[in-house]
Design a protein around this motif. Sequence first.
Motif: not given
Lengths: 231, 253
Positions: A97-119
Motif C-alpha cells: 500500500x505504501x509502495x503504491x502511494x509512493x507512485x501516485x506522485x509520479x503518475x498522477x498527470x497520466x490519468x488516461x493511461x491509468x484508465x486505459x491500461x485497466x490498472x
Amino acid sequence: MQEHFNQEIEDLKTSLIKMASLVDEQTGKAFAALETGKIELCENIKRKDLEIDSYDNLIQIQCENILALFQPVAVDLRFVISALMINNQLERCGDIAVNIAQRVKKTRDFHNLIADSQITEMGNNARKMLSNVIDSFIHNDLQLAKQVIENDEVVDQLNKKSFKFLVAKMKENPELIEPCSHLIVLTRHIERLADHATNIAENVVFYIEAKVIAHEKKLSRFNPDSNSVES
Amino acid sequence: MNESAKISVKDFNLFYGKKKALNNINIDIFEKRVTALIGPSGCGKSTFLRSLNRMNDLIKDVTISGEVLIDNLPIYSKDIDVVELRKKVGMIFQKSNPFPKSIYENVAYGPKINGIKNKNELDEIVEQSLIRAALWEEVKDDMNKNGLALSGGQQQRLCIARALAVNPEILLMDEPASALDPISTTKVEDLIFELKKNYTIVIVTHNMQQAARVSDTTAFFYMGELIEYSDTKKMFTSPDKKQTEDYIRGRFG
C-alpha cells in the motif's frame, strides 16, 4: 485449560482482524489516491504502516506464547500456524500500500493511461480479493477462500494486458516511457497484492481442511503423478 | 512485577535433620495471581509449598531459618495462631481426601468447628463454596450423598469447596490434578483460572504444560534452590537461566 486457551485464541483473532482492517484501509487510500491523483489522501500512509508493523510483532509474540504455553494440536495448531503465515502476508500487503502511494506522485498527470491500461480494474480486483480472504478467515468460509484463489487468474490476465498495453504506448511515444515504466512497477505491486491474498486463502484452506494446496498447479505440471515431495 | 506481595519469603532455609532441603529462598508471591512451582522430584517445591502454611511443623526434625511474611506478618513468629494461619492459607492435596461424610457435611465442617451454627448461614456458605468450586450444578440435588461416592474429579472439587468454606485468602495446591483424567483436569484448571479473581494461588505441579497453562508466574526449583522466577510467558519462551531452559525442554541431566 479450555477457557484460558480460548481467550488467547480470541485475542489472537482480534489482533489479526484489526491488522487486516488497517491493511484494507491503507490499500483503499492508496488506490483512491491513484484513481483521483489526490496525493493528500496518502498523507499519513507511512506512519499508519508502523501500526501494521506493530501488529506484525504483536501477533508473532501472541503465537509464540500460545505455542509455548498451550501446545495446541489439530485444528488449534493449524489456526496458530495459519495466523503466523497470514500475519506475514498482511504485513507485506501493508508495505505494498505504501509502495503504491509512493507512485501516485509520479503518475498522477497520466490519468488516461491509468484508465486505459485497466490498472484501476486490476486494483479493484486485488482489493476485493484481499477483503474477501479476510472475511473467509474470520467466518471459516472455505468457498470464499477458494473463490479468492480462482480470482488470482483474473488479476494475472489483467496484468498481462496492462503490460502489453503500456509497452505498446512506450513504443508509440517515447515521452511516455517514464510514466509507463512507473505504471508497470505499479501493476507489479498490484499483482503482488493479489498473490498475497491468494497465499492467505491457501492458509485458510489449510486451517479449515488440513490440506496444503500451495503450489499445487505448478507441482502437478512438473510432476503430474504427484504434487508432493516424497518423504 | 511491580505489585504488592501477598507472601514474601526472605532468606528462607529448611532442614530435614541435617539435610538442607531449601537453601536461601527469596521470593515475593503476588496477590490474586497463580504462581506455579516447578522442578524435578526432590527439588524442594512441595517442601516450600508446605512452608507457606507451616505444614512442615508436623514433620519431626524440621528446622527453619529466615522469614515467611504473609500480609507483612511473620508466620513463624511465636505469637502466630497456626490454626488461624491455616484458615487463611488453605491447602488442596494431590489425592482428594473428602471426609467420609455427606457432601454438605464435608463443606460445612470447617465453618461449624469455627462456631457457625445457624442453619441458613451454613446453607449459604455450602452453596457459595460449591458454586465457587464449580461443583454446585452437579451435586445440588444430592447433597446427602457421601463425598467418597463422587468421581475423582468431583472429589477434588469438593475438597476445593471445603477449603473455600472457611474463607481463605491463599490456596496452596499440591499437584491438584495429577490423579485426574484429562476432562477433570481441564475442569480443575478452569476452576483455578476462575479462582484467581478472588484468591492468591500457589500450585506445585510436575506437569510443565499445566504450569504453562494455568499460571501467571512460575518459579523453577532445583536441588533446594530457587533457580529462576518470572512471568510464565517469559519462562516458557525465553528463560534467563540455562538450567531452566534445559528443564522445560526436557533435556535435564
